[in-house]
Write an enzyme that holds these catalytic residues in place. Structure first.
Site, PDB file in Angstrom:
ATOM      1  N   CYS A   1       4.867   1.458 -36.006  1.00  0.00           N
ATOM      2  CA  CYS A   1       3.489   1.936 -35.867  1.00  0.00           C
ATOM      3  C   CYS A   1       3.165   2.426 -34.463  1.00  0.00           C
ATOM      4  O   CYS A   1       2.077   2.939 -34.212  1.00  0.00           O
ATOM      5  CB  CYS A   1       2.511   0.851 -36.300  1.00  0.00           C
ATOM      6  SG  CYS A   1       2.450   0.652 -38.106  1.00  0.00           S
TER       7      CYS A   1
ATOM      8  N   LYS B   1       2.338   6.217 -34.472  1.00  0.00           N
ATOM      9  CA  LYS B   1       1.107   6.764 -35.034  1.00  0.00           C
ATOM     10  C   LYS B   1       0.399   7.657 -34.023  1.00  0.00           C
ATOM     11  O   LYS B   1       0.464   7.426 -32.808  1.00  0.00           O
ATOM     12  CB  LYS B   1       0.153   5.627 -35.440  1.00  0.00           C
ATOM     13  CG  LYS B   1       0.616   4.826 -36.630  1.00  0.00           C
ATOM     14  CD  LYS B   1      -0.337   3.713 -36.972  1.00  0.00           C
ATOM     15  CE  LYS B   1      -1.614   4.216 -37.612  1.00  0.00           C
ATOM     16  NZ  LYS B   1      -2.419   3.106 -38.182  1.00  0.00           N
TER      17      LYS B   1
ATOM     18  N   SER C   1     -12.407   5.029 -42.488  1.00  0.00           N
ATOM     19  CA  SER C   1     -11.315   4.465 -41.675  1.00  0.00           C
ATOM     20  C   SER C   1     -10.791   3.163 -42.260  1.00  0.00           C
ATOM     21  O   SER C   1     -10.387   2.258 -41.526  1.00  0.00           O
ATOM     22  CB  SER C   1     -11.779   4.231 -40.226  1.00  0.00           C
ATOM     23  OG  SER C   1     -12.192   5.432 -39.637  1.00  0.00           O
ATOM     24  N   ASP C   2     -10.817   3.063 -43.587  1.00  0.00           N
ATOM     25  CA  ASP C   2     -10.336   1.848 -44.229  1.00  0.00           C
ATOM     26  C   ASP C   2      -8.835   1.941 -44.473  1.00  0.00           C
ATOM     27  O   ASP C   2      -8.188   2.939 -44.151  1.00  0.00           O
ATOM     28  CB  ASP C   2     -11.097   1.591 -45.533  1.00  0.00           C
ATOM     29  CG  ASP C   2     -11.425   0.124 -45.722  1.00  0.00           C
ATOM     30  OD1 ASP C   2     -10.549  -0.711 -45.467  1.00  0.00           O
ATOM     31  OD2 ASP C   2     -12.566  -0.184 -46.109  1.00  0.00           O
ATOM     32  N   ASP C   3      -8.259   0.879 -45.055  1.00  0.00           N
ATOM     33  CA  ASP C   3      -6.813   0.784 -45.156  1.00  0.00           C
ATOM     34  C   ASP C   3      -6.222   1.603 -46.291  1.00  0.00           C
ATOM     35  O   ASP C   3      -5.065   2.014 -46.228  1.00  0.00           O
ATOM     36  CB  ASP C   3      -6.412  -0.691 -45.324  1.00  0.00           C
ATOM     37  CG  ASP C   3      -6.793  -1.503 -44.103  1.00  0.00           C
ATOM     38  OD1 ASP C   3      -6.242  -1.237 -43.035  1.00  0.00           O
ATOM     39  OD2 ASP C   3      -7.671  -2.378 -44.216  1.00  0.00           O
TER      40      ASP C   3
ATOM     41  N   ASP D   1       2.398   5.198 -46.175  1.00  0.00           N
ATOM     42  CA  ASP D   1       2.752   4.900 -44.787  1.00  0.00           C
ATOM     43  C   ASP D   1       4.251   5.105 -44.591  1.00  0.00           C
ATOM     44  O   ASP D   1       5.052   4.687 -45.429  1.00  0.00           O
ATOM     45  CB  ASP D   1       2.377   3.457 -44.443  1.00  0.00           C
ATOM     46  CG  ASP D   1       1.989   3.298 -42.983  1.00  0.00           C
ATOM     47  OD1 ASP D   1       2.672   3.895 -42.121  1.00  0.00           O
ATOM     48  OD2 ASP D   1       1.008   2.593 -42.702  1.00  0.00           O
TER      49      ASP D   1
ATOM     50  N   ASP E   1      -1.369  -2.430 -46.969  1.00  0.00           N
ATOM     51  CA  ASP E   1      -2.685  -1.827 -47.165  1.00  0.00           C
ATOM     52  C   ASP E   1      -3.306  -2.214 -48.507  1.00  0.00           C
ATOM     53  O   ASP E   1      -4.533  -2.325 -48.623  1.00  0.00           O
ATOM     54  CB  ASP E   1      -2.594  -0.300 -47.075  1.00  0.00           C
ATOM     55  CG  ASP E   1      -2.378   0.182 -45.657  1.00  0.00           C
ATOM     56  OD1 ASP E   1      -2.676  -0.585 -44.719  1.00  0.00           O
ATOM     57  OD2 ASP E   1      -1.911   1.318 -45.480  1.00  0.00           O
TER      58      ASP E   1
ATOM     59  N   GLY F   1      10.480   9.020 -55.714  1.00  0.00           N
ATOM     60  CA  GLY F   1      10.090   9.375 -54.365  1.00  0.00           C
ATOM     61  C   GLY F   1      10.466  10.796 -54.008  1.00  0.00           C
ATOM     62  O   GLY F   1      10.748  11.632 -54.887  1.00  0.00           O
TER      63      GLY F   1
ATOM     64  N   ASP G   1      -5.696  -4.876 -42.124  1.00  0.00           N
ATOM     65  CA  ASP G   1      -4.423  -5.317 -41.552  1.00  0.00           C
ATOM     66  C   ASP G   1      -4.284  -4.706 -40.162  1.00  0.00           C
ATOM     67  O   ASP G   1      -4.738  -3.608 -39.888  1.00  0.00           O
ATOM     68  CB  ASP G   1      -3.226  -5.010 -42.450  1.00  0.00           C
ATOM     69  CG  ASP G   1      -3.016  -3.533 -42.701  1.00  0.00           C
ATOM     70  OD1 ASP G   1      -3.974  -2.745 -42.575  1.00  0.00           O
ATOM     71  OD2 ASP G   1      -1.877  -3.152 -43.035  1.00  0.00           O
TER      72      ASP G   1
END
Length: 339
Positions: free
Chosen positions: A13, A16, A44-46, A63, A86, A133, A221
């Site tokens: 992270c 980011k 701006s939530d997860d 992510d 998340d 995927g 988180d």
């Protein structure tokens, strides 16, 4: 080993985009109104939450990032645990995941196999199904998941529902970004990196199952924007927070590594972004850095009434990772004090 040198150049992270850069872009995007979109990027939530029926909604997140550790199997576990987190931060249940892969064709494909094995095992541990995927050939390795879960739309943990007087419970230790930076240059102890790996590979599923018994007002988180950055999103413009520096759980060696300046550019972006919103009182530089340190697959930060927070902490302590009640929500607007 050549593949390992190419494989891990620093990631997680810490890769980011900074919060200031990100918000400047997102704020310009038009949004279409839909009454069933209960949580979108404007908060701006997860994760996003979309209602399908009165008692059923889907939770969706994505992510991915470059490796922060040179073991591809462990990296796959960490990246998956981070993406799955998340769903837990919103109060949801994991159902389906899709791989997101960027991998150089010239690199040993066994490395990719180990990454995906690690990721698959974490999806399986979460009770979900890995259903496919997408992959592309690229210069650097990146891996993560798109995850879909389900949730009762009446029981969503939003990141901005805290109330004055709530206690703030953190379920994992801080400092993994600093420890991984020290490890990358061969300066971390075995004990420190092992604790960081244990924290990053532990699913937040188990803490999330515990807090479902209690009156959760807000939850998020802690990842790339640091404890202080995610707490700032939680209190918004309506509340403040008072943190007790003596109660902050962190990997012990991280304090020493921060003093030795094994810190990241992402932490400095977090510091700059929050400069006007955080006040420190007699806090050493190294602890400030831990509070600004971007976390990969960090713990849950939960806002609960005092009596519920203490009971939840007692149960979460049994999971084995350092955790603590780190502070409380105050009425002083948009201000974080660390004492």
């Amino acid at each position: 080993m050549q593949n390992e040198i190419e494989f891990c150049k620093g990631g997680g992270c810490t890769a980011k985009l900074g919060p200031e850069i990100l918000s400047s872009v997102l704020d310009k995007l038009p949004t279409r109104k839909d009454a069933n979109l209960l949580v979108g990027f404007d908060r701006s939530d997860d994760a996003a939450v979309y209602r399908l029926a009165d008692n059923l909604a889907i939770v969706q997140t994505l992510d991915f990032f470059p490796p922060m550790i040179d073991d591809p199997y462990i990296f796959g576990q960490i990246a998956a645990a981070n993406a799955l987190s998340d769903i837990y931060a919103m109060g949801g249940e994991v159902k389906v995941a899709l791989n997101i892969v960027c991998f150089p064709e010239k690199m040993d494909l066994n490395i990719l196999g180990k990454i995906m094995q690690g990721g698959n095992e974490k999806v399986d541990e979460a009770g979900g199904i890995l259903a496919g995927g997408h992959s592309i050939n690229g210069e650097g390795v990146k891996y993560g998941l798109s995850v879909t879960g389900i949730i009762d739309p009446n029981k969503i943990y939003k990141n901005n529902g805290c109330q004055e007087g709530d206690l703030l419970l953190l379920t994992k230790p801080l400092g993994v970004g600093i420890v991984c930076t020290a490890h990358r240059v061969g300066k971390s102890s075995k004990e420190a990196i092992n604790l960081a790996i244990e924290s990053m590979t532990t699913l937040n599923k188990y803490a999330a199952e515990i807090i479902q018994k209690y009156d959760v007002h807000a939850c998020t988180d802690v990842t790339g924007f640091s404890l202080l950055g995610h707490l700032n999103e939680m209190i918004g413009n309506n509340f403040g927070a008072d943190l007790d520096s003596l109660q902050i759980p962190y990997i012990p060696e991280a304090l020493h590594y921060a003093n030795e300046f094994f810190i990241t550019a992402a932490a400095q972006k977090n510091r700059n972004h929050l400069a006007s919103k955080v006040e420190f009182f007699n806090i050493p530089f190294a602890l400030e850095e831990i509070l600004f340190d971007p976390q990969t697959s960090g713990g849950l930060l939960i806002s609960l009434p005092p009596e519920h927070a203490k009971k939840a902490l007692h149960e979460i302590e049994k999971l084995g990772l350092p955790c603590s009640i780190v502070g409380r929500v105050t009425k002083k607007h948009n201000n974080i004090i660390v004492r």
